[in-house]
Design an enzyme around this catalytic site. Structure first.
Site, PDB file in Angstrom:
ATOM      1  N   ALA A 245     -71.870  33.917  19.099  1.00 38.74           N
ATOM      2  CA  ALA A 245     -70.503  33.552  19.510  1.00 38.74           C
ATOM      3  C   ALA A 245     -69.431  34.361  18.800  1.00 38.74           C
ATOM      4  O   ALA A 245     -68.254  34.012  18.875  1.00 38.74           O
ATOM      5  CB  ALA A 245     -70.285  32.064  19.268  1.00 38.74           C
ATOM      6  N   ALA A 246     -69.815  35.443  18.138  1.00 41.06           N
ATOM      7  CA  ALA A 246     -68.839  36.192  17.346  1.00 41.06           C
ATOM      8  C   ALA A 246     -67.694  36.738  18.201  1.00 41.06           C
ATOM      9  O   ALA A 246     -66.521  36.646  17.824  1.00 41.06           O
ATOM     10  CB  ALA A 246     -69.526  37.325  16.606  1.00 41.06           C
ATOM     11  N   GLY A 247     -68.023  37.312  19.339  1.00 39.43           N
ATOM     12  CA  GLY A 247     -66.982  37.862  20.198  1.00 39.43           C
ATOM     13  C   GLY A 247     -66.053  36.792  20.736  1.00 39.43           C
ATOM     14  O   GLY A 247     -64.840  37.001  20.857  1.00 39.43           O
ATOM     15  N   ASP A 248     -66.604  35.632  21.072  1.00 36.41           N
ATOM     16  CA  ASP A 248     -65.777  34.535  21.570  1.00 36.41           C
ATOM     17  C   ASP A 248     -64.887  33.976  20.470  1.00 36.41           C
ATOM     18  O   ASP A 248     -63.731  33.615  20.712  1.00 36.41           O
ATOM     19  CB  ASP A 248     -66.669  33.426  22.148  1.00 36.41           C
TER      20      ASP A 248
END
Length: 303
Positions: A245-248
């Site tokens: 979920a890093a990009g989110d």
């Protein structure tokens, strides 16, 4: 109703298996863990924004199954306004995620109810108009994204598009986008180029959108605009556990920072701190940080 961020997008139940290595095509590997975790790019970004301190509304769709009930509850418990979350007959969206011991992942998404998100209501348009920033992605029908972007432009709400998963986009949608957030692969798809240099990719993209953030994973990100401004933002130095979920997390925090009045390079630094907290723990929604956690890593990384 006053909002910092309204998100139009997907919500999935993530079925996550952990494994020593990701399987190659045709290969079966033995995993060592399994969990079900609320996710979906839209829902993740909405939760990320809410936990980062932004008043956040979500517009999306879940199915009439048990996952739908769980997903609705998870968003509400995270402080997201879910009055725009509709329930449609059939299954909710799911994502099949494999995460290896290095924190890398592979993901297959079955859209389910997300594919039924169409025709924004009057109330949906009100939620978009009430926000400083609209955030969209590409895991729901393109017509829904286009309709939301049109509504935002009419209301004077700024539009952030996280153009994932990668695909070609109509010129009208791009003309409505104020800030494009993409990784290298997504940037190459939109720019229709094989170039890998971040500067060249941004140069190509600012011809069609005024602001671009190119995310580079562990190498950080690069901001660029039509005025020729370019700024590289280093990623925090942390131990990576799971990048799911890093990009989110980055996109949700970026939207909040921009809505609060930070200029975009500064917003990128704060968003990078959010991503840096996220990758240190497993899961999607469960890994997204609160504002105090973001501030702490931000102050250490960008003194």
């Amino acid at each position: 109703m006053s909002l910092e961020v309204t998100v139009v997008g997907s919500v999935n139940m993530d079925l996550v298996a952990t494994t020593p290595t990701l399987p190659a095509p045709g290969e079966t590997v033995l995993g060592h863990g399994f969990s079900t975790v609320p996710g979906g790019k839209g829902a993740n970004q909405a939760v990320a924004a809410a936990r980062a301190g932004g008043r956040t509304a979500f517009i999306g769709a879940v199915g009439s199954d048990g996952f739908g009930t769980e997903l609705r509850s998870a968003l509400e418990l995270s402080g997201v306004d879910i009055d725009g979350l509709r329930t449609v007959p059939g299954p909710s969206g799911v994502a099949l995620i494999a995460v290896d011991d290095a924190g890398e992942n592979s993901i297959v998404v079955a859209p389910g109810a997300n594919g039924e998100l169409r025709n924004l209501t009057v109330e949906d348009r009100g939620r978009i108009a009430a926000a400083s920033v609209l955030v969209c992605q590409l895991e729901v029908p393109l017509l829904a994204v286009l309709e939301a972007a049109r509504a935002a432009r009419e209301a004077g709400t700024r539009v952030v598009l996280n153009a994932a998963p990668a695909r070609e986009l109509p010129a009208e949608l791009l003309s409505l986008v104020d800030l494009l957030v993409v990784n290298e692969g997504e940037a190459r798809t939109l720019a229709d180029t094989e170039a890998t240099d971040p500067g060249s990719l941004i140069d190509a993209l600012v011809r069609v959108v005024p602001h671009v953030v190119l995310t580079l994973g562990g190498a950080g990100s690069v901001y660029g605009d039509r005025g020729g401004r370019r700024e590289t933002v280093a990623a925090p130095k942390v131990t990576v556990v799971d990048t799911t979920a890093a990009g989110d997390s980055f996109t949700g925090a970026l939207a909040v920072a921009w809505a609060e009045g930070r200029d975009l390079p500064e917003a990128c630094r704060w968003a990078s701190a959010a991503g840096g907290v996220t990758v240190q723990r497993p899961g999607a929604t469960s890994a997204l940080p609160g504002r105090a956690e973001i501030d702490d890593l931000y102050e250490v990384t960008y003194p």
